[in-house]
Write a protein that holds these residues in place. Structure first.
Motif, PDB file in Angstrom:
ATOM      1  N   THR A   4     -13.000  25.901 -47.879  1.00  0.00           N
ATOM      2  CA  THR A   4     -12.804  24.756 -48.854  1.00  0.00           C
ATOM      3  C   THR A   4     -12.074  24.960 -50.094  1.00  0.00           C
ATOM      4  O   THR A   4     -12.116  26.273 -50.566  1.00  0.00           O
ATOM      5  CB  THR A   4     -13.786  24.128 -49.227  1.00  0.00           C
ATOM      6  N   ASP A   7     -14.397  26.371 -52.691  1.00  0.00           N
ATOM      7  CA  ASP A   7     -14.721  27.835 -52.822  1.00  0.00           C
ATOM      8  C   ASP A   7     -13.606  28.900 -52.914  1.00  0.00           C
ATOM      9  O   ASP A   7     -13.729  29.849 -53.566  1.00  0.00           O
ATOM     10  CB  ASP A   7     -15.035  28.139 -51.037  1.00  0.00           C
ATOM     11  N   ALA A  45     -10.092  20.561 -45.879  1.00  0.00           N
ATOM     12  CA  ALA A  45     -10.958  20.488 -47.025  1.00  0.00           C
ATOM     13  C   ALA A  45     -10.062  20.946 -48.463  1.00  0.00           C
ATOM     14  O   ALA A  45     -10.401  22.002 -49.040  1.00  0.00           O
ATOM     15  CB  ALA A  45     -11.930  21.663 -46.873  1.00  0.00           C
ATOM     16  N   LYS A 225     -19.752  20.392 -49.471  1.00  0.00           N
ATOM     17  CA  LYS A 225     -18.448  20.762 -48.714  1.00  0.00           C
ATOM     18  C   LYS A 225     -17.823  19.344 -48.077  1.00  0.00           C
ATOM     19  O   LYS A 225     -18.562  18.602 -47.809  1.00  0.00           O
ATOM     20  CB  LYS A 225     -18.604  21.785 -47.407  1.00  0.00           C
TER      21      LYS A 225
END
Ligand code: 5HM
Length: 310
Positions: A4, A7, A45, A225
């Motif tokens: 994502t 992250d 994402a 997420k």
């Protein structure tokens, strides 16, 4: 590598703060790492869920500015009020990506689709953004993006973006948002799934002025997420034309109706544009203005989740 955007940003900010080298190029002190390859394994994402970085309106506006093939300063300024003109009173943006991606006489996006249809294994589906005209001294701005390379491999469409320079805090998230959207558009036009997204950066940097903000971002911790819904399959270009007409009318204050003939995916993006407009229209509605600031990806995501549960 991460699945994502949040992250990925977490890793990038940590690295830059811990081991970025101090540099003093054109725009103030920055901490830099060179020759970096970032990989987003799920290109959908592409939104941030943090308070600090969830600024979907400016990302969406910039993405539509690219798709419109437009280089008007007033267009981008409507979405990003801090966008700096090349010089005082400039009405055009010299380094704008739009005309480089979708020139009137050559739409590079459609060219890529046609090329890959004809030669699925091609290594030539490259769109140059950075051009010879950018190699002159003393230009106010030159594009940070050099090329976009599309590769159809294993029935998935990969995109490799090369950036000569990328501001990790302000530029990177919006760049990844726009380019993965373009990746998905090309994938849908080819009737395949988007594959990995790779972002190659010559100079990845964090400005000293944003360092505290990046630290605050890290202090928020990891977010749930989330991925954007799947773009409707099939040729997206007619739908893009409709959304671009809607965007223009909305930006010009004509309050068009949501085009209900569009798939829900595009309708939702149209609604975001209307909400953004509403926030600009009613200067006295402090609450609405506040909502505009905060009604970023989180509200959009909550909205998508609600739809998916129905
Ligand atoms: O000195 P230089 O031309 O690289 O400065 C441009 C600044 O804008 C850099 O910090 C660059 O990383 C940032 N930038 C970005 O991150 C600019 C653009 C616009 O092309 C972009 N992402 N898309």
């Amino acid at each position: 590598r991460a699945s994502t955007l949040d992250d990925l940003l977490n890793e990038v900010f940590r690295r830059l703060i811990a081991s970025g080298q101090e540099t003093y190029p054109s725009k103030g002190k920055a901490f830099e790492v060179t020759g970096v390859v970032l990989e987003l394994t799920n290109p959908r994402a592409r939104m941030s869920r943090t308070e600090a970085r969830a600024v979907i309106f400016s990302w969406l506006g910039e993405f539509l500015w690219y798709l419109a093939g437009n280089d008007d300063f007033s267009f981008i300024r409507y979405y990003i009020k801090d966008y700096k003109p090349d010089y005082k009173g400039a009405t055009k943006v010299m380094a704008a990506y739009g005309p480089r991606l979708r020139a009137k006489n050559k739409d590079q996006l459609k060219w890529v689709v046609d090329l890959i249809k004809k030669k699925p294994d091609t290594r030539r589906a490259v769109i140059p953004i950075y051009q010879p005209k950018d190699t002159q001294a003393n230009l106010p701005e030159v594009p940070c993006t050099c090329t976009l390379q599309f590769l159809l491999r294993g029935r998935r469409l990969e995109l490799i973006t090369h950036m000569r320079s990328n501001d990790a805090y302000v530029g990177l998230p919006g760049d990844i948002f726009a380019f993965t959207m373009i990746q998905e558009i090309i994938a849908m036009a080819l009737n395949v799934e988007p594959g990995r997204y790779k972002h190659l950066v010559g100079s990845l940097h964090l400005y000293d002025a944003d360092r505290r903000k990046a630290e605050r971002y890290l202090a928020e911790g990891f977010q749930k997420k989330v991925a954007m819904p799947i773009m409707p399959l099939g040729d997206p270009f007619p739908q893009i034309e409709t959304i671009l007409r809607f965007e223009r009318a909305t930006r010009l204050g004509r309050h068009p109706r949501i085009p209900t003939d569009l798939p829900v995916y595009w309708q939702d993006l149209a609604r975001l544009l209307s909400i953004f407009r509403a926030g600009k229209d009613d200067a006295s509605a402090a609450m609405l203005r506040n909502m505009r600031k905060r009604m970023h990806s989180d509200a959009y995501i909550a909205y998508i989740e609600m739809r998916q549960q129905k």
